[in-house]
Design an enzyme around this catalytic site. Structure first.
Site, PDB file in Angstrom:
ATOM      1  N   CYS A  64       0.770  -1.351   0.136  1.00 43.10           N
ATOM      2  CA  CYS A  64       0.061   0.090   0.175  1.00 43.10           C
ATOM      3  C   CYS A  64       0.935   1.371   0.169  1.00 43.10           C
ATOM      4  CB  CYS A  64      -1.076   0.026   1.210  1.00 43.10           C
ATOM      5  SG  CYS A  64      -0.008   0.287   2.746  1.00 43.10           S
TER       6      CYS A  64
ATOM      7  N   CYS B  20      20.642 -11.585  11.365  1.00 49.99           N
ATOM      8  CA  CYS B  20      19.548 -12.532  11.271  1.00 49.99           C
ATOM      9  C   CYS B  20      19.349 -13.138   9.953  1.00 49.99           C
ATOM     10  CB  CYS B  20      18.270 -12.159  12.192  1.00 49.99           C
ATOM     11  SG  CYS B  20      17.504 -10.749  11.186  1.00 49.99           S
TER      12      CYS B  20
ATOM     13  N   HIS C 179       1.204  -8.588   6.086  1.00 47.00           N
ATOM     14  CA  HIS C 179       2.364  -9.148   7.176  1.00 47.00           C
ATOM     15  C   HIS C 179       3.545  -8.772   6.689  1.00 47.00           C
ATOM     16  CE1 HIS C 179       4.359 -12.348   9.567  1.00 47.00           C
ATOM     17  NE2 HIS C 179       5.163 -12.460   8.184  1.00 47.00           N
TER      18      HIS C 179
ATOM     19  N   HIS D 144       8.264  -9.842  12.109  1.00 44.74           N
ATOM     20  CA  HIS D 144       8.195 -10.083  13.452  1.00 44.74           C
ATOM     21  C   HIS D 144       9.158  -9.073  14.124  1.00 44.74           C
ATOM     22  CE1 HIS D 144       6.419 -13.934  12.039  1.00 44.74           C
ATOM     23  NE2 HIS D 144       5.631 -13.666  13.167  1.00 44.74           N
TER      24      HIS D 144
ATOM     25  N   ASP E 133      15.657  -8.459  21.395  1.00 47.63           N
ATOM     26  CA  ASP E 133      16.904  -9.173  21.723  1.00 47.63           C
ATOM     27  C   ASP E 133      17.966  -8.275  20.920  1.00 47.63           C
ATOM     28  OD1 ASP E 133      16.399  -9.522  18.986  1.00 47.63           O
ATOM     29  OD2 ASP E 133      16.446 -11.763  19.016  1.00 47.63           O
TER      30      ASP E 133
ATOM     31  N   ARG F 149      14.442  -5.607  17.517  1.00 45.57           N
ATOM     32  CA  ARG F 149      14.606  -5.932  16.238  1.00 45.57           C
ATOM     33  C   ARG F 149      13.522  -6.173  15.586  1.00 45.57           C
ATOM     34  NH1 ARG F 149      15.865 -11.003  14.536  1.00 45.57           N
ATOM     35  NH2 ARG F 149      15.751 -12.012  16.506  1.00 45.57           N
TER      36      ARG F 149
ATOM     37  N   CYS G 260      12.456  -7.618  12.472  1.00 47.26           N
ATOM     38  CA  CYS G 260      13.020  -8.338  11.493  1.00 47.26           C
ATOM     39  C   CYS G 260      11.746  -8.646  10.323  1.00 47.26           C
ATOM     40  CB  CYS G 260      13.258  -9.760  12.240  1.00 47.26           C
ATOM     41  SG  CYS G 260      13.987 -10.782  11.226  1.00 47.26           S
TER      42      CYS G 260
END
Length: 124
Positions: A44, A59, A96, A99, A103, A112, A114
């Site tokens: 969007c 990560c 979505h 997350h 940490d 963080r 991610c």
């Protein structure tokens, strides 16, 4: 639930943004990017993160320590995959994104975010 769907999304983007899938680690176009600008929702166009808050967390996905504004993202509990995490979605369309974890001691907020590269575009 996604409120609107961008018709130009690839099948891979739809899998992440609409179905909550995750792209493979170390594969996304923004993982190592140093481009300056605002990272926006690929669905969007909502401003999600500023490039100044991006950091290399190791990560495998782009990581940010805070959202662009209080209107950028929503956080909800995610108990899928037999674990408890906090899902990050676009506050404007509900897509979505990834997350958030508590940490990142070297980040000023300890957070963080991610985020999947497939859920992002950048506005330079």
């Amino acid at each position: 639930m996604v409120k609107q769907i961008n018709s130009t999304l690839s099948e891979e983007q739809k899998a992440v943004l609409l179905k909550g899938n995750t792209e493979p680690p170390f594969s996304g176009k923004f993982y190592l990017s140093k481009d300056k600008g605002a990272y926006i929702c690929a669905n969007c166009g909502n401003k999600l993160f500023n490039s100044d808050v991006k950091f290399d967390s190791g990560c495998g996905w782009p990581s940010f320590f805070e959202p662009y504004s209080d209107k950028s993202v929503s956080l909800t509990e995610d108990k899928s995959l037999s674990m408890s995490r906090t899902e990050v979605t676009c506050q404007k369309c509900g897509a979505h994104l990834g997350h958030v974890f508590d940490d990142a001691p070297h980040a000023p907020t300890g957070k963080r975010y991610c985020i999947n590269s497939l859920s992002l575009d950048i506005k330079k």
